[in-house]
Design an enzyme around this catalytic site. Structure first.
Site, PDB file in Angstrom:
ATOM      1  N   GLY A 280       0.803  -1.224   0.000  1.00 35.77           N
ATOM      2  CA  GLY A 280       0.000   0.000   0.000  1.00 35.77           C
ATOM      3  C   GLY A 280       0.832   1.267   0.000  1.00 35.77           C
ATOM      4  O   GLY A 280       0.386   2.305   0.506  1.00 35.77           O
TER       5      GLY A 280
ATOM      6  N   CYS B  50       0.375   3.324  -9.498  1.00 43.22           N
ATOM      7  CA  CYS B  50      -0.550   3.759  -8.444  1.00 43.22           C
ATOM      8  C   CYS B  50      -1.883   4.174  -9.071  1.00 43.22           C
ATOM      9  O   CYS B  50      -1.958   4.521 -10.243  1.00 43.22           O
ATOM     10  CB  CYS B  50       0.059   4.897  -7.658  1.00 43.22           C
ATOM     11  SG  CYS B  50       0.532   6.255  -8.695  1.00 43.22           S
TER      12      CYS B  50
ATOM     13  N   THR C 239       5.063  -5.235 -10.558  1.00 44.69           N
ATOM     14  CA  THR C 239       4.449  -6.551 -10.314  1.00 44.69           C
ATOM     15  C   THR C 239       3.168  -6.694 -11.140  1.00 44.69           C
ATOM     16  O   THR C 239       2.677  -5.730 -11.718  1.00 44.69           O
ATOM     17  CB  THR C 239       4.084  -6.687  -8.829  1.00 44.69           C
ATOM     18  OG1 THR C 239       3.235  -5.591  -8.476  1.00 44.69           O
ATOM     19  CG2 THR C 239       5.323  -6.670  -7.948  1.00 44.69           C
TER      20      THR C 239
END
Lengths: 282, 303
Positions: free
Chosen positions: B73, B129, B193
């Site tokens: 996060g 993000c 990722t």
């Protein structure tokens, strides 16, 4: 069957095994022990190591192992201090928690005469250490500190395992009134120890480190930091160049000397911001 | 460290082609320095935003048979607090890349402007993000990516690397890569990722506290090698390979696919911090055996 590790969980190390709580013991008004059957962890766990405990639906938190039986029983001992531990304390026998680990290094129990200093819930890994050391015939001197008599963790267990047990409470309701570290200097003067093991609030640990220095006794201190991944990657638990999860949690005096600007001075919060180590207690 | 392993990402010279990937151990000056001292050619910080962020509740990681899932996060202390850490790492001699993120181009640019004050060597834009307005990922939208890169280039003089999301929609990936190049990006990191998830069979719940997460490690290496290969074909700026590098063979494969350097993250879980030296010494042996004199002779060899 209590232990329900799935096939995929047995193929990888860093995945929680979801287990049912077998037994809960209320150790003090704020500390409970939880027992699970987890032979995969219990059979390889050493005193000083920790596991990551998945409080399902809330968070995953590091907890030091307070006991591991040959029968595969694993014990963790938890003080109620925040959301996740609050939630854990509300669980009942039969409820599920996840366990992964064991992680980190462990106390070196070599030598014949060991001195243990524990404050608050920091007695948890020391009690496991005392059990192992005492079964090897070692001589244990222990100083335990707490706020008040009812908060002295594993008092009777440590009485059985130690040759000498000294108690301190901040309100004087048991043992000597004051902090565990108040009795450290005289204890070190009384006899020579092969090793000093300490776990507890960081101000106490810093004092232990400072007081013990002139006595040249090897010091092993268990540190606590914000821990998230436990596998040495995320960097949230760093102290200087060290990762508490993989290089620790047990640090030798020489290592702590290297991080003297940080040890006992500041920690980092969940964001990684520096926060002062809390005011002295225990 | 011999000069034979030296490589360049645009105008930034690296002592060797192994780089600490963003998100790994990059929160503090001493830990960045430790990785540098362990032999990395450069270290990328944890991604930093304008404001502090706690990140997601745990579990934040869970292993799979050939990789690792994570959902941290993007925890970070905020740009103001991390500058001291970057300065400390720079003081220790490290080549430091600051990873930055934001909700829009403005935030990316302003955070980049701040980190430049700490004299970091380059900035890497974490484009994986979420976008403030659209809930999608910035890095999937060529226009958004172009805008973020352009705004950032206006604010800083240091090189700007764009780190693309793990994206197997290759046409989209290539469009995004071209948009970043057109907007002035100095290099592209390929890739972040890949979206993934793990579910616990006993409870039926997702294991990661956030639910979904990103997959890294050996499982993703062949996928990212393909993406590097495709992006290398499509752009002229340097590409940095990232995803599943554990051994020197993995690194060489990325170099051959077109990467000028590789990033290593999850490899630390498998091999410890010694992974950087291991990979470097393996590349050196490979070069010696095959008669390569410079890293640049290997880059893009498979094309």
């Amino acid at each position: 069957m209590e232990n329900v590790g799935t096939e995929s969980s047995s193929r990888v190390a860093h995945r929680p095994r979801v287990l049912r709580i077998k037994r809960i013991v209320e150790e003090t008004p704020t500390i409970k022990s939880f027992y699970v059957n987890c032979p995969e962890v219990a059979s390889v766990a050493h005193p000083g190591q920790f596991v990551m405990v998945w409080v399902i639906g809330t968070d995953e938190i590091p907890m030091s192992i307070s006991g591991a039986g040959k029968d595969g029983e694993l014990r963790i001992t938890v003080e109620r201090v925040g959301d996740a531990t609050e939630r854990l304390h509300a669980l009942k026998v039969g409820d599920q928690i996840g366990i992964r680990g064991p992680y980190g290094n462990w106390f070196d129990l070599s030598g014949e005469k060991l001195l243990m200093v524990g404050g608050g819930d920091g007695v948890a890994p020391l009690a496991f250490g005392a059990e192992v050391a005492s079964s090897q015939g070692k001589e244990i001197t222990a100083i335990l500190g707490a706020k008040t008599s009812s908060e002295l963790l594993f008092r009777s267990r440590m009485e059985e395992l130690s040759t000498v047990l000294k108690l301190t409470t901040e309100d004087g309701s048991a043992g000597v009134k004051g902090l565990a570290t108040d009795l450290l200097e005289e204890t070190l003067r009384e006899r020579k120890f092969d090793s000093l093991l300490a776990c507890g609030p960081e101000p106490m640990l810093k004092k232990v480190f400072d007081i013990a220095k002139p006595y040249r006794v090897p010091v092993q201190i268990s540190l606590e930091r914000m821990m998230k991944c436990a596998i040495g990657l995320c960097g949230s638990c760093c102290v200087g160049p060290y990762r508490v999860c993989t290089d620790g949690p047990i640090f030798m005096g020489e290592q702590l000397e290297r991080v003297s600007e940080e040890f006992g001075v500041f920690k980092r919060d969940k964001c990684g911001r520096k926060v002062q180590v809390a005011a002295t207690r225990s | 460290m011999g000069s034979d392993l030296e490589t360049a990402v645009g105008r930034l010279r690296l002592r060797n082609p192994t780089i600490l990937a963003a998100g790994i151990l990059g929160l503090t000056g001493p830990s960045l320095l430790r990785v540098w001292n362990a032999g990395a050619g450069a270290v990328v910080s944890k991604s930093v935003s304008r404001e502090p962020s706690e990140g997601y509740p745990g579990p934040t990681v869970v292993q799979t048979p050939s990789g690792l899932l994570n959902a941290m996060g993007l925890p970070n202390p905020g740009v103001e607090d991390i500058l001291g850490e970057f300065r400390e790492a720079k003081k220790g001699g490290a080549t430091v890349i600051a990873s930055v993120f934001g909700g829009d181009g403005e935030e990316f640019a302003s955070v980049a402007r701040e980190v430049e004050k700490a004299k970091v060597d380059a900035v890497e834009l974490n484009l994986s993000c979420p976008h403030l307005e659209t809930l999608s990922i910035i890095g999937h939208d060529p226009d958004l990516v172009g805008g973020v890169v352009e705004r950032t280039k206006e604010e800083v003089k240091i090189p700007v690397w764009a780190k693309l999301p793990g994206n197997t929609h290759i046409q989209n990936l290539v469009e995004v890569a071209k948009a970043a190049e057109a907007a002035g990006a100095d290099a592209l990191t390929v890739s972040n990722t890949y979206p993934a998830m793990a579910i616990d069979l006993e409870t039926g719940k997702t294991i990661l506290g956030h639910g979904g997460g990103g997959l890294s490690g050996p499982a993703i290496k062949p996928i990212s090698v393909r993406l590097v290969y495709e992006v290398y074909e499509a752009v002229r700026i340097p590409v940095i390979g990232s995803g599943g590098v554990v051994t020197s063979e993995d690194a060489v494969e990325y170099l051959m696919a077109g990467a000028s350097a590789v990033q290593i993250g999850t490899g630390i879980m498998e091999r410890g911090l010694g992974v950087f030296e291991e990979v470097c010494s393996g590349i050196r042996s490979f070069m010696k055996e095959r008669g390569f004199g410079k890293i640049s002779e290997i880059i893009g060899l498979s094309h």
